[in-house]
Write a protein that holds these residues in place. Structure first.
Motif, PDB file in Angstrom:
ATOM      1  N   GLN A 384      47.009  27.444  57.360  1.00 46.64           N
ATOM      2  CA  GLN A 384      47.307  26.641  58.537  1.00 46.64           C
ATOM      3  C   GLN A 384      46.112  26.600  59.490  1.00 46.64           C
ATOM      4  N   ARG A 385      45.463  27.752  59.653  1.00 43.62           N
ATOM      5  CA  ARG A 385      44.285  27.793  60.520  1.00 43.62           C
ATOM      6  C   ARG A 385      43.198  26.866  59.994  1.00 43.62           C
ATOM      7  N   ARG A 386      43.011  26.890  58.656  1.00 44.91           N
ATOM      8  CA  ARG A 386      42.008  25.986  58.076  1.00 44.91           C
ATOM      9  C   ARG A 386      42.392  24.533  58.297  1.00 44.91           C
ATOM     10  N   ASP A 387      43.678  24.236  58.096  1.00 44.49           N
ATOM     11  CA  ASP A 387      44.129  22.858  58.287  1.00 44.49           C
ATOM     12  C   ASP A 387      43.983  22.434  59.748  1.00 44.49           C
ATOM     13  N   THR A 389      41.921  23.720  61.967  1.00 49.35           N
ATOM     14  CA  THR A 389      40.500  23.596  62.282  1.00 49.35           C
ATOM     15  C   THR A 389      39.954  22.273  61.764  1.00 49.35           C
ATOM     16  N   ARG A 390      40.342  21.927  60.542  1.00 48.29           N
ATOM     17  CA  ARG A 390      39.879  20.665  59.976  1.00 48.29           C
ATOM     18  C   ARG A 390      40.438  19.471  60.749  1.00 48.29           C
ATOM     19  N   ALA A 391      41.718  19.599  61.174  1.00 44.25           N
ATOM     20  CA  ALA A 391      42.357  18.470  61.855  1.00 44.25           C
ATOM     21  C   ALA A 391      41.808  18.264  63.259  1.00 44.25           C
ATOM     22  N   PHE A 392      41.483  19.361  63.947  1.00 41.34           N
ATOM     23  CA  PHE A 392      41.105  19.259  65.352  1.00 41.34           C
ATOM     24  C   PHE A 392      39.602  19.295  65.589  1.00 41.34           C
ATOM     25  N   ALA A 393      38.833  19.713  64.587  1.00 41.88           N
ATOM     26  CA  ALA A 393      37.401  19.927  64.818  1.00 41.88           C
ATOM     27  C   ALA A 393      36.700  18.659  65.308  1.00 41.88           C
ATOM     28  N   ALA A 397      37.204  20.259  71.539  1.00 46.31           N
ATOM     29  CA  ALA A 397      36.043  21.123  71.726  1.00 46.31           C
ATOM     30  C   ALA A 397      36.169  22.377  70.868  1.00 46.31           C
ATOM     31  N   PRO A 398      35.062  22.888  70.320  1.00 44.40           N
ATOM     32  CA  PRO A 398      35.113  24.063  69.440  1.00 44.40           C
ATOM     33  C   PRO A 398      35.853  25.242  70.055  1.00 44.40           C
ATOM     34  N   ALA A 399      35.675  25.506  71.337  1.00 45.60           N
ATOM     35  CA  ALA A 399      36.361  26.637  71.968  1.00 45.60           C
ATOM     36  C   ALA A 399      37.873  26.442  71.921  1.00 45.60           C
ATOM     37  N   LEU A 400      38.312  25.182  72.120  1.00 44.81           N
ATOM     38  CA  LEU A 400      39.738  24.904  72.047  1.00 44.81           C
ATOM     39  C   LEU A 400      40.245  25.009  70.621  1.00 44.81           C
ATOM     40  N   VAL A 401      39.424  24.584  69.660  1.00 49.69           N
ATOM     41  CA  VAL A 401      39.825  24.705  68.254  1.00 49.69           C
ATOM     42  C   VAL A 401      40.084  26.162  67.912  1.00 49.69           C
ATOM     43  N   GLU A 402      39.212  27.054  68.378  1.00 47.62           N
ATOM     44  CA  GLU A 402      39.390  28.478  68.103  1.00 47.62           C
ATOM     45  C   GLU A 402      40.694  28.992  68.711  1.00 47.62           C
ATOM     46  N   GLN A 403      40.998  28.561  69.920  1.00 46.35           N
ATOM     47  CA  GLN A 403      42.234  29.004  70.557  1.00 46.35           C
ATOM     48  C   GLN A 403      43.455  28.469  69.822  1.00 46.35           C
ATOM     49  N   ILE A 404      43.397  27.228  69.410  1.00 50.74           N
ATOM     50  CA  ILE A 404      44.529  26.636  68.689  1.00 50.74           C
ATOM     51  C   ILE A 404      44.730  27.343  67.360  1.00 50.74           C
ATOM     52  N   ALA A 405      43.626  27.597  66.643  1.00 50.64           N
ATOM     53  CA  ALA A 405      43.725  28.278  65.350  1.00 50.64           C
ATOM     54  C   ALA A 405      44.256  29.692  65.515  1.00 50.64           C
ATOM     55  N   ALA A 406      43.938  30.323  66.649  1.00 51.25           N
ATOM     56  CA  ALA A 406      44.416  31.685  66.886  1.00 51.25           C
ATOM     57  C   ALA A 406      45.897  31.707  67.248  1.00 51.25           C
ATOM     58  N   HIS A 407      46.428  30.583  67.751  1.00 48.51           N
ATOM     59  CA  HIS A 407      47.839  30.519  68.133  1.00 48.51           C
ATOM     60  C   HIS A 407      48.483  29.270  67.528  1.00 48.51           C
TER      61      HIS A 407
END
Length: 669
Positions: A384-387, A389-393, A397-407
């Protein structure tokens, strides 16, 4: 932004997959529990329960007389001792009035005739005497067989009862089983005791499912050293006779370190207490435990295989159901609770009902289900994190992508109400460009434009929602909150227009085509989230605020501006950016007017425009017309002043309005 939804652990499809993973783990644990090797684990837990629940005391009159190191030292003779010593021991015990004497010693061969006679006479004159028999493995060139070795016939003729003292060890070499032979040593003892003391013995038989209930570790039973009974009046307390009266006395070897190595090792056994005490138990004390178990009727009984499997299935089913909605902490608590519950039930049955319910398999099932469903959830989360990250990248913004992938749990199908700052952009002149260039070059220009604008939005912590042809929809405040969203949105808009001017100049020089961009910014409540179906969804925002932001982008055409801000955005950034108020508008479909602004770094133009606009809103038409005409003369390139000059000409031609509320109505986008 659109993506295909992965089978997340929290979705119905993900939960079903996780459920099957738990079922598979339970089946694996069930299969593993049937293997012989797993029996060792169950037996180890049995040993632990034995240690935890053993009473540690003996309430029955059973005493052990030990042939120990102290006796070897006091007697000063090597083994075998003269049988007259055993005769003297019997006489002493007979004098004390014991119930019976059982020798866990093999007297199979004749010794000195006088010694044997003395022992036989003592047997004949004593109460019941039980002597041990044994099974010995014999291997010759022609045969391999177990042979029974009994006491010498002379002692049997004197009245001695014989009993097989052989024991049956489990696979791990620990003595837990109750010997089931018809003439087992313990059975002969309790029969002889029952003959003299009727209605005291509770049990005379034991089934294959029964196990020894050890009353405690080695040396739990009352104990006397052999040599003390050869001179009891000197070496024992004064009331030794009363202490031994009506006792069952078992005589056997209790050697720990002696030159009689063979004797010591042949009669010491591993019991459930060995792991905690590191002591072997003499065979005579094992026989004492057996006798105590039968007299009291308190043996340990193992549940049937069907009961054990049924319990395991119930625990496994409970674990699968409890952990189907995977959350690490609740799942850990459930796994711990079920494991402790299984062990607790096992402990209660063991301690109070003397029933052994093998529960290690059930605990294994809980662990396997926890690992399987947890492992599936982890893999699903990683996927899911990979998906995500791929969907939102490309949109966040990268910082937001990291937060979304973490939660990722925050990304659920459905929306939530949030206050967003919204941006709509559109290109002016793109149609002319598309008609004058090959398709490939048009696509290259468009891709370049969208890439550059997207990069600017992302650099300012925005989220690019979608591309609509050559238009862009973006917002601030989702999927995660953004501090100072309005400021970042305005900064992004200014940076985008700066980059657009460079693109405009390039295209104008190369192709003679003017390409410009309009931007509308508005802040308001929206429904934002994953909107769509289980298999495909859009992360987008909907609502009146979205529609108004789109309208404001189009209103730029009316004023000839590049950026248009609604009043909520303008109020939030007014102290950071110089703004020029343009008008109060009522767009099509709306009843309430909204003030609109545009960035302007010319304070003189801002001030004079505000004065003229105040006259316009107040309905002072003559003064307003004069003010706007003056502004247009001083700022001939200002499209806003030119617009208001034209408006006044139209109003004058139609007749100055008498019901004016200061709001300009726009009938089209």
């Amino acid at each position: 932004m659109t993506d295909r939804a992965p089978p997340r652990a929290g979705t119905p499809r993900g939960r079903r997959t996780g459920l099957w993973a738990g079922v598979a783990a339970a089946a694996f644990a069930l299969a593993l529990s049937t293997l012989p090797a797993w029996r060792t684990v169950e037996l180890a837990l049995f040993d632990r329960l034995t240690v935890l629940t053993a009473p540690g005391t003996v309430e029955l009159p059973i005493t052990i007389v030990g042939i120990d190191e102290a006796s070897f030292s006091a007697i000063g003779l090597a083994w075998p001792w003269p049988r007259s010593l055993h005769a003297k021991l019997l006489e002493t015990l007979q004098d004390a009035g014991v119930a019976l004497v059982a020798f866990d010693v093999l007297f199979s061969e004749a010794s000195d005739a006088e010694e044997d006679r003395a022992f036989a006479e003592a047997i004949a004159q004593s109460g019941p005497v039980v002597l041990a028999s044994d099974l010995v493995y014999s291997e010759t060139g022609a045969t391999r067989q177990w042979l029974r070795v009994d006491p010498h016939p002379r002692f049997r003729e004197a009245g001695a009862i014989t009993g097989l003292a052989s024991v049956e060890l489990d696979r791990d070499g620990v003595q837990r089983q109750i010997p089931a032979m018809a003439e087992a040593f313990w059975r002969q003892i309790v029969k002889a005791f029952d003959a003299g003391y009727p209605d005291v013995v509770e049990r005379f038989t034991a089934g294959p499912e029964e196990r020894i209930r050890y009353l405690g570790p080695p040396h739990t039973f009352p104990y006397l050293s052999y040599h003390h009974l050869l001179d009891p009046d000197t070496k024992l307390p004064p009331h030794w006779r009363e202490a031994l009266r009506d006792n069952i006395v078992l005589v056997g070897r209790e050697l720990k370190a002696t030159t009689e190595v063979g004797s010591a090792q042949a009669d010491l056994f591993h019991t459930p207490f060995f792991s905690s005490t590191r002591e072997l138990m003499p065979g005579v004390e094992i026989q004492a435990n057996l006798v105590a178990n039968m007299i009291s009727g308190q043996t340990l009984r193992e549940t049937g295989r069907g009961t054990t499997l049924g319990f395991m299935l119930c625990v496994a089913l409970a674990a699968v159901i409890a952990m189907r909605r995977w959350r690490p902490l609740p799942a850990s608590l459930w796994a711990t609770s079920l494991t402790l519950g299984a062990f607790g039930l096992q402990y209660i049955l063991f301690a109070r009902a003397l029933v052994w319910l093998p529960a290690a398999g059930s605990m294994l099932a809980v662990l396997m289900i926890f690992l399987a469903q947890g492992g599936y959830a982890y893999l699903a989360m990683q996927r899911q994190r990979r998906d995500i990250t791929r969907a939102f990248a490309m949109y966040v913004a990268p910082a937001l992508v990291e937060q979304i992938a973490a939660h990722p749990e925050r990304l659920h199908l459905g929306g939530e109400r949030r206050e967003l700052t919204l941006m709509f952009t559109d290109l002016a002149g793109f149609t002319e460009l598309a008609e004058s260039m090959p398709v490939e070059e048009v696509a290259a220009v468009l891709n370049r434009h969208l890439s550059e604008m997207t990069a600017i939005v992302l650099a300012h912590d925005g989220t690019v929602d979608k591309f609509i042809g050559d238009a862009i929809m973006a917002f601030w405040g989702a999927p995660l909150p953004v501090e100072e969203a309005e400021r970042k949105a305005v900064e992004a808009a200014l940076a985008m227009q700066a980059r657009m001017r460079e693109t405009h100049d390039e295209l104008l020089t190369q192709l003679g085509i003017s390409l410009t961009m309009r931007i509308g910014l508005h802040r308001g409540p929206c429904i934002v989230g994953n909107l769509g179906g289980d298999n495909r969804f859009d992360f987008t925002a909907v609502g009146d605020a979205v529609n108004l932001a789109s309208r404001l982008e189009g209103v730029n055409k009316v004023f000839g501006t590049g950026i248009l801000l609604s009043e909520p955005v303008a109020e939030a950034v007014s102290e950071r950016f110089p703004l020029r108020e343009l008008d109060t508008l009522r767009v099509k479909g709306k009843q309430q007017g909204i003030r609109v602004f545009t960035p302007c770094d010319d304070p003189r133009l801002v001030a004079r425009s505000a004065e003229a606009l105040a006259l316009y809103r107040g309905g002072d038409w003559i003064a307003s017309r004069a003010a706007w005409r003056s502004l247009a003369r001083d700022f001939p390139d200002d499209p806003v002043a030119a617009l208001f000059v034209r408006r006044h000409a139209i109003l004058e031609a139609q007749g100055w309005p008498t019901d004016w509320d200061g709001v300009t109505v726009l009938d089209s986008k």
